[in-house]
Write a protein that holds these residues in place. Structure first.
Motif, PDB file in Angstrom:
ATOM      1  N   ARG A   1     -38.580  -1.024 -39.384  1.00 60.32           N
ATOM      2  CA  ARG A   1     -39.904  -1.288 -38.801  1.00 60.32           C
ATOM      3  C   ARG A   1     -40.816  -2.020 -39.778  1.00 60.32           C
ATOM      4  N   ARG A   2     -40.814  -1.597 -41.030  1.00 63.66           N
ATOM      5  CA  ARG A   2     -41.697  -2.228 -42.014  1.00 63.66           C
ATOM      6  C   ARG A   2     -41.290  -3.657 -42.320  1.00 63.66           C
ATOM      7  N   ALA A   3     -39.997  -3.945 -42.212  1.00 63.85           N
ATOM      8  CA  ALA A   3     -39.515  -5.291 -42.536  1.00 63.85           C
ATOM      9  C   ALA A   3     -39.649  -6.263 -41.375  1.00 63.85           C
ATOM     10  N   ALA A   4     -39.842  -5.743 -40.168  1.00 64.02           N
ATOM     11  CA  ALA A   4     -39.888  -6.610 -38.994  1.00 64.02           C
ATOM     12  C   ALA A   4     -41.036  -7.601 -39.107  1.00 64.02           C
ATOM     13  N   PRO A   5     -40.764  -8.904 -39.028  1.00 69.50           N
ATOM     14  CA  PRO A   5     -41.835  -9.904 -39.109  1.00 69.50           C
ATOM     15  C   PRO A   5     -42.747  -9.816 -37.900  1.00 69.50           C
ATOM     16  N   ARG A   6     -44.022  -9.964 -38.117  1.00 69.37           N
ATOM     17  CA  ARG A   6     -44.969  -9.909 -37.001  1.00 69.37           C
ATOM     18  C   ARG A   6     -44.902 -11.167 -36.153  1.00 69.37           C
ATOM     19  N   ARG A   7     -44.487 -12.235 -36.787  1.00 71.05           N
ATOM     20  CA  ARG A   7     -44.268 -13.458 -36.026  1.00 71.05           C
ATOM     21  C   ARG A   7     -42.859 -13.925 -36.317  1.00 71.05           C
ATOM     22  N   ALA A   8     -42.008 -13.941 -35.295  1.00 70.85           N
ATOM     23  CA  ALA A   8     -40.606 -14.291 -35.484  1.00 70.85           C
ATOM     24  C   ALA A   8     -40.481 -15.741 -35.925  1.00 70.85           C
ATOM     25  N   GLY A   9     -39.443 -15.992 -36.719  1.00 70.33           N
ATOM     26  CA  GLY A   9     -39.088 -17.353 -37.074  1.00 70.33           C
ATOM     27  C   GLY A   9     -39.832 -17.919 -38.259  1.00 70.33           C
ATOM     28  N   ILE A  10     -40.474 -17.064 -39.096  1.00 67.77           N
ATOM     29  CA  ILE A  10     -41.215 -17.627 -40.215  1.00 67.77           C
ATOM     30  C   ILE A  10     -40.595 -17.231 -41.563  1.00 67.77           C
ATOM     31  N   GLN A  11     -39.501 -16.481 -41.543  1.00 63.42           N
ATOM     32  CA  GLN A  11     -38.918 -16.019 -42.790  1.00 63.42           C
ATOM     33  C   GLN A  11     -37.855 -17.002 -43.261  1.00 63.42           C
TER      34      GLN A  11
ATOM     35  N   ALA B   1     -31.816   8.984 -41.187  1.00 57.18           N
ATOM     36  CA  ALA B   1     -31.957   8.070 -40.041  1.00 57.18           C
ATOM     37  C   ALA B   1     -33.407   7.637 -39.890  1.00 57.18           C
ATOM     38  N   ARG B   2     -34.334   8.568 -40.073  1.00 59.75           N
ATOM     39  CA  ARG B   2     -35.756   8.209 -39.973  1.00 59.75           C
ATOM     40  C   ARG B   2     -36.162   7.242 -41.081  1.00 59.75           C
ATOM     41  N   LEU B   3     -35.636   7.457 -42.288  1.00 58.15           N
ATOM     42  CA  LEU B   3     -35.944   6.571 -43.404  1.00 58.15           C
ATOM     43  C   LEU B   3     -35.435   5.158 -43.133  1.00 58.15           C
ATOM     44  N   ILE B   4     -34.213   5.045 -42.630  1.00 51.31           N
ATOM     45  CA  ILE B   4     -33.648   3.721 -42.319  1.00 51.31           C
ATOM     46  C   ILE B   4     -34.449   3.062 -41.205  1.00 51.31           C
ATOM     47  N   ALA B   5     -34.811   3.827 -40.189  1.00 48.30           N
ATOM     48  CA  ALA B   5     -35.607   3.273 -39.092  1.00 48.30           C
ATOM     49  C   ALA B   5     -36.937   2.742 -39.609  1.00 48.30           C
ATOM     50  N   ASN B   6     -37.555   3.471 -40.526  1.00 45.69           N
ATOM     51  CA  ASN B   6     -38.822   3.007 -41.105  1.00 45.69           C
ATOM     52  C   ASN B   6     -38.633   1.737 -41.917  1.00 45.69           C
ATOM     53  N   ARG B   7     -37.480   1.629 -42.608  1.00 46.09           N
ATOM     54  CA  ARG B   7     -37.189   0.393 -43.343  1.00 46.09           C
ATOM     55  C   ARG B   7     -37.154  -0.793 -42.372  1.00 46.09           C
TER      56      ARG B   7
END
Length: 258
Positions: free
Chosen positions: A224-234, A216-222
């Motif tokens: 968090r790391r993938a979350a874009p710092r500015r939404a709407g640019i991917q 669960a911690r590994l998935i949560a880290n996945r």
């Protein structure tokens, strides 16, 4: 931001419940709702979940998908990207699969130690199996990582596709003079394949990897790391580089992901 956990799927209620429990634990860690999708056996599929999210949110929020797979087999390399494209969602980030990785190898080693493994035991990494050469290489890599952690050779055994099947792997270990034979489950959840591991004749079989809190911690880290710092640019679909580089082979009957 929408979070989707994409798993294989099983007809066993216990396996479905385990995936649901895993998603709930991840949700508590990231403090956001995690939706579950299945690439095989049952629904909703990742495409259906992403399409519904797009309609509900007018595709304005990014969606992060974590493949809950322990190797990069056909489901990860072909099925999941196809679902993403078919969904019509223009703002999707797909993280790497959970394995192979040192994190997963350490979790398997901890499962072994907590289950009663002793130095000197013959260890078999019990996976679902695959006919995909890349996924097979991933499984060999995980066996090597686990071997380094426990200080003894780890062999492979398969519950479905591949040679040797887990029962034969256990028999081979005994013919080679093994005292105790331990199967380290390299499956995410309960189901038919875990039952095959338990019935293979080993002295000890560990529980599925998904029961360990570290997953669960590994998935949560996945997430968090993938979350874009500015939404709407991917844009367009942001798939891992190894997906984009991989030529997708024709699927063969019996292919599966650990």
């Amino acid at each position: 931001m929408s979070l989707v956990l994409a798993a294989h799927g099983t007809r066993r209620p216990s396996g479905i419940a385990m995936i649901g429990d895993l998603a709930a634990r991840v949700s508590a860690l990231v403090e956001s709702t995690v939706q579950v999708a299945f690439v095989d056996v049952l629904g909703p599929t990742p495409g259906e979940v992403l399409s519904a999210l797009c309609q509900a949110e007018a595709c304005g929020r990014p969606a992060i998908v974590v493949p809950a797979f322990l190797s990069r087999g056909y489901h990860v390399r072909a099925d999941l990207p196809a679902h993403v494209i078919a969904s019509g969602h223009p703002n999707v980030i797909v993280t790497p699969a959970l394995g192979p990785s040192p994190d997963i190898a350490r979790i398997v080693a901890q499962q072994l130690m907590e289950s009663g493994w002793r130095p000197g035991d013959s260890v078999i990494l019990g996976a679902a199996g695959t006919s995909d050469r890349r996924a097979y290489a991933d499984l060999c890599h995980t066996a090597a990582l686990l071997s380094a952690l426990i200080g003894s050779r780890v062999n492979l055994g398969f519950a479905a596709t591949g040679y040797p099947d887990v029962q034969e792997a256990v028999s081979n270990a005994r013919r080679n003079g093994a005292g105790r034979v331990v199967v380290a489950s390299y499956l995410l959840a309960e189901g038919l394949f875990q039952e095959r591991l338990r019935g293979c004749g080993a002295d000890l079989v560990t529980t599925p990897v998904g029961t360990h809190p570290g997953v669960a911690r590994l998935i949560a880290n996945r997430f968090r790391r993938a979350a874009p710092r500015r939404a709407g640019i991917q844009r367009p679909h942001h798939l891992p580089n190894w997906v984009a580089r991989t030529a997708l082979p024709a699927r063969r009957a019996g292919d599966g992901d650990a």
